[in-house]
Design an enzyme around this catalytic site. Structure first.
Site, PDB file in Angstrom:
ATOM      1  CD  GLU A 153      -2.941  -0.900  -0.127  1.00 32.50           C
ATOM      2  OE1 GLU A 153      -2.962   0.179  -0.737  1.00 32.50           O
ATOM      3  OE2 GLU A 153      -3.596  -1.893  -0.497  1.00 32.50           O
TER       4      GLU A 153
ATOM      5  CE1 TYR B 114      -6.924   2.813  -0.987  1.00 29.58           C
ATOM      6  CE2 TYR B 114      -4.565   2.976  -0.551  1.00 29.58           C
ATOM      7  CZ  TYR B 114      -5.647   2.301  -1.083  1.00 29.58           C
ATOM      8  OH  TYR B 114      -5.466   1.096  -1.685  1.00 29.58           O
TER       9      TYR B 114
ATOM     10  CG  ASP C 134      -8.230   4.277  -4.902  1.00 28.01           C
ATOM     11  OD1 ASP C 134      -9.456   4.253  -5.123  1.00 28.01           O
ATOM     12  OD2 ASP C 134      -7.420   3.556  -5.510  1.00 28.01           O
TER      13      ASP C 134
END
Length: 355
Positions: free
Chosen positions: A34, A117, A135
């Site tokens: 991520e 996020y 996102d």
DNA sequence: AACACGGGGCC
DNA sequence: GGCCCAGTGTT
């Protein structure tokens, strides 16, 4: 479950890519992926994920690495504060939390480099927490499907999309749904040329009804792109290159590049040469005249940096060539620069100082 | 709320 | 040449 969520999940099961951080329960590689994928396409981030996960299979190994080594691995990926924050967070998890990852949205957000996020993504994928990820893909898919014309760059718009995403989140399989809506945005509901003819939402998509697919989402850019001009000196000494660490408060802070001169444009040669002389005095204490040519272009999101390299005017009496000879230095010309392996160019931040 | 921060792909 | 991308931190 809403029809929207069900269609997303069905589409995802049919079309998902096989990615190495999927179907894992260990939060470490999920977190790693991520961070790497922030503002970065999967194709670009994938090799970096492998590099990092192979070299640092656990958060402890990452935590114990030298920051320079981490930055070196990150080289070429951009947004280098991600690497520093990631390393800092690894140290925190390793030492303060005993290697135990935070297991919920609220605690995940306390980690450096983990915002709304990323916290939602890790909480959802690793711990199956019911939180909606928002996102760039989600903005696009929701704005088109539901015809939301709010500016996604404004706080008001962000809240509207977050609320909409929350309201659409299914109670069950929310992790699959989260992955699905992002995958749908990345592969099908693309920024350019979305495949609306063969879309599962072709009947109900508001953007398609009005033909506004490529107008959405609406994002109002306020920041002007700045032009910057760098002239680099590429000096070699016995196979090593003179490099300088870049200062804080500017691009590539803490990284290394060649000694350079910055000017307002490349046509202001006189002032550029004057600066060159001043700058080179630290190398040679002599008055030098240099001639510039060639170019290397580097485009950023908010800055357009145009870089080129200089070589000396051979007609000059006390020129850099002479100085270079005395010290065993080699000053590269643009033709030679072009032949260098790419990592030696300005992406580089090897810590190898000649001076 | 505005801005800084990268590099690559796409049209 | 402009826009976008599995955004976050700072001011």
């Amino acid at each position: 479950m809403s029809g929207f969520a069900q269609k997303i999940i069905d589409w995802y099961n049919e079309n998902k890519r096989d990615l190495p951080w999927r179907n894992l329960s260990d939060p470490y590689p999920i977190w790693l992926s991520e961070i790497i994928l922030q503002q970065t396409r999967v194709d670009q981030g994938l090799p970096y994920f492998h590099k990092f996960f192979d070299k640092y299979p656990t958060v402890h190994l990452l935590a114990n690495a030298e920051e320079q080594e981490v930055l070196r691995l990150w080289q070429g990926l951009g947004y280098y504060s991600r690497a520093r924050n990631m390393h800092g967070a690894a140290k925190f998890i390793s030492s303060e939390l005993n290697g135990q990852f935070p297991d919920n949205f609220k605690d995940l957000k306390k980690l450096k480099g983990v915002g709304d996020y990323t916290a939602a993504a890790i909480a959802s994928f690793a711990f199956n927490e019911n939180v909606a990820v928002v996102d760039g893909n989600v903005y696009r898919v929701l704005s088109r499907r539901f015809g939301v014309e709010e500016d996604i760059a404004s706080p008001k718009g962000k809240k509207i999309f977050q609320d909409l995403a929350d309201s659409l989140l299914p109670q069950k399989k929310s992790d699959i749904y989260n992955q699905g809506i992002m995958e749908f945005g990345a592969l099908h509901c693309k920024p350019k040329n979305p495949d609306c003819m063969f879309c599962v939402f072709s009947q109900e998509c508001e953007a398609r009804k009005t033909g506004k697919q490529t107008d959405l989402p609406i994002k109002i850019r306020k920041v002007k792109i700045k032009n910057r001009f760098f002239t680099y000196l590429v000096l070699e000494f016995k196979g090593r290159f003179a490099m300088k660490e870049r200062l804080k408060g500017d691009i590539w802070q803490g990284l290394h590049d060649f000694p350079l001169l910055e000017s307002e444009n490349f046509y202001n040669e006189e002032s550029l040469f004057d600066q060159t002389l001043i700058s080179l005095k630290s190398l040679s204490r002599d008055v030098l005249r240099c001639e510039s040519f060639g170019s290397y272009k580097h485009i950023l999101t908010h800055q357009k940096i145009q870089a080129k390299f200089i070589h000396l005017n051979l007609k000059s009496e006390n020129n850099l060539n002479k100085i270079c000879e005395e010290y065993g230095l080699k000053l590269y010309s643009i033709e030679e620069i072009d032949k260098l392996p790419k990592p030696i160019l300005i992406n580089n931040f090897l810590k190898e100082h000649v001076f």
